[in-house]
Write a protein that holds these residues in place. Sequence first.
Motif, short mmCIF file in Angstrom:
data_model
loop_
_atom_site.label_atom_id
_atom_site.label_comp_id
_atom_site.label_asym_id
_atom_site.label_seq_id
_atom_site.Cartn_x
_atom_site.Cartn_y
_atom_site.Cartn_z
N THR A 166 0.49 -1.28 -0.09
CA THR A 166 0.26 0.27 -0.38
C THR A 166 0.76 1.18 -0.15
O THR A 166 2.31 1.27 0.36
CB THR A 166 -1.00 0.22 1.25
N SER A 167 0.12 2.29 -0.74
CA SER A 167 0.56 3.24 -0.48
C SER A 167 1.43 3.78 1.16
O SER A 167 -0.21 3.67 1.30
CB SER A 167 -0.28 5.14 -1.46
N PRO A 168 1.39 5.64 1.74
CA PRO A 168 1.04 5.56 2.96
C PRO A 168 -0.49 5.80 3.41
O PRO A 168 -0.60 6.76 2.37
CB PRO A 168 1.74 6.96 3.13
N PHE A 169 -1.00 5.89 4.93
CA PHE A 169 -1.72 5.31 5.17
C PHE A 169 -2.02 6.39 6.16
O PHE A 169 -0.78 6.58 7.62
CB PHE A 169 -2.87 5.44 5.09
N LEU A 170 -2.59 7.43 6.97
CA LEU A 170 -2.93 8.02 8.31
C LEU A 170 -2.58 7.32 9.54
O LEU A 170 -2.96 6.26 9.39
CB LEU A 170 -3.34 9.44 8.52
N SER A 171 -2.10 7.21 10.31
CA SER A 171 -1.76 6.75 12.17
C SER A 171 -2.50 7.95 12.87
O SER A 171 -1.80 8.57 13.15
CB SER A 171 -1.06 5.92 11.46
N VAL A 172 -3.48 7.43 13.89
CA VAL A 172 -3.90 7.88 14.80
C VAL A 172 -3.85 7.54 16.11
O VAL A 172 -4.82 5.96 16.35
CB VAL A 172 -4.80 9.09 15.01
N ARG A 173 -2.99 7.52 17.63
CA ARG A 173 -3.26 6.31 18.24
C ARG A 173 -3.43 7.39 19.93
O ARG A 173 -2.54 7.73 20.31
CB ARG A 173 -2.30 5.31 17.83
N TYR A 174 -4.30 6.59 20.24
CA TYR A 174 -4.80 7.34 21.75
C TYR A 174 -4.08 6.64 22.89
O TYR A 174 -4.85 5.06 22.25
CB TYR A 174 -6.44 7.46 21.48
N ASN A 175 -3.47 6.47 23.68
CA ASN A 175 -3.26 5.46 24.79
C ASN A 175 -3.52 5.99 25.95
O ASN A 175 -3.23 7.70 26.23
CB ASN A 175 -1.33 6.51 24.73
N PHE A 176 -4.67 4.68 26.75
CA PHE A 176 -4.42 5.40 27.82
C PHE A 176 -3.93 4.98 29.35
O PHE A 176 -2.60 5.10 29.57
CB PHE A 176 -6.30 4.41 28.17
#
Length: 176
Positions: A166-176
């Motif tokens: 795949t081409s690059p895609f966005l990643s967002v992570r929330y750490n508890f």
Amino acid sequence: MIKILPALLFLIFLNSPVSASTYYTNNNLFKSVSFEGAPIATKHFQSDDEDFRERHFLGVVKAHTHKYGNWGLYFLGPNSVDDTSVGFGYVTNPWVYELGPTQLEFSGALGLVTGYQDYPVPLLAGQITWQLYSYNQWDFGLSMAALPYYVEEENSNDSDFGIVVTSPFLSVRYNF
């Protein structure tokens, strides 16, 4: 409707992070939740000529738990054969490589995915995420994935093994 599902899930999550984080942190269920995706391009590498769709929308939600493993829910529309794919699977803990103020995370996934046959087929994937920026409990970055596949041509009954990237895609992570 299916195209707006990842955005809807993300908005619901953004509207309740305090209550969600308080509940799950007190009960030690989640370590983190990731939302990934974007319009992507793919490239198939196989021995014969390939004639697959190469423009898609990818949406991924991953939950990393303390006691129950790490799990991912995947959406790809349309997939390489012009159908919609939905997948679910186990995600490995990432192998982290520090890169100055950023880091690279390598992980894998094993599960099932629909949209290629009349029944779910195995999902095997590798992913690299470049965490570019962290703010409080949020991590932001770019990801890419690679998946091996096996295809049988309907007209000739020839079989090919290949790898799709795949081409690059966005990643967002929330750490508890």
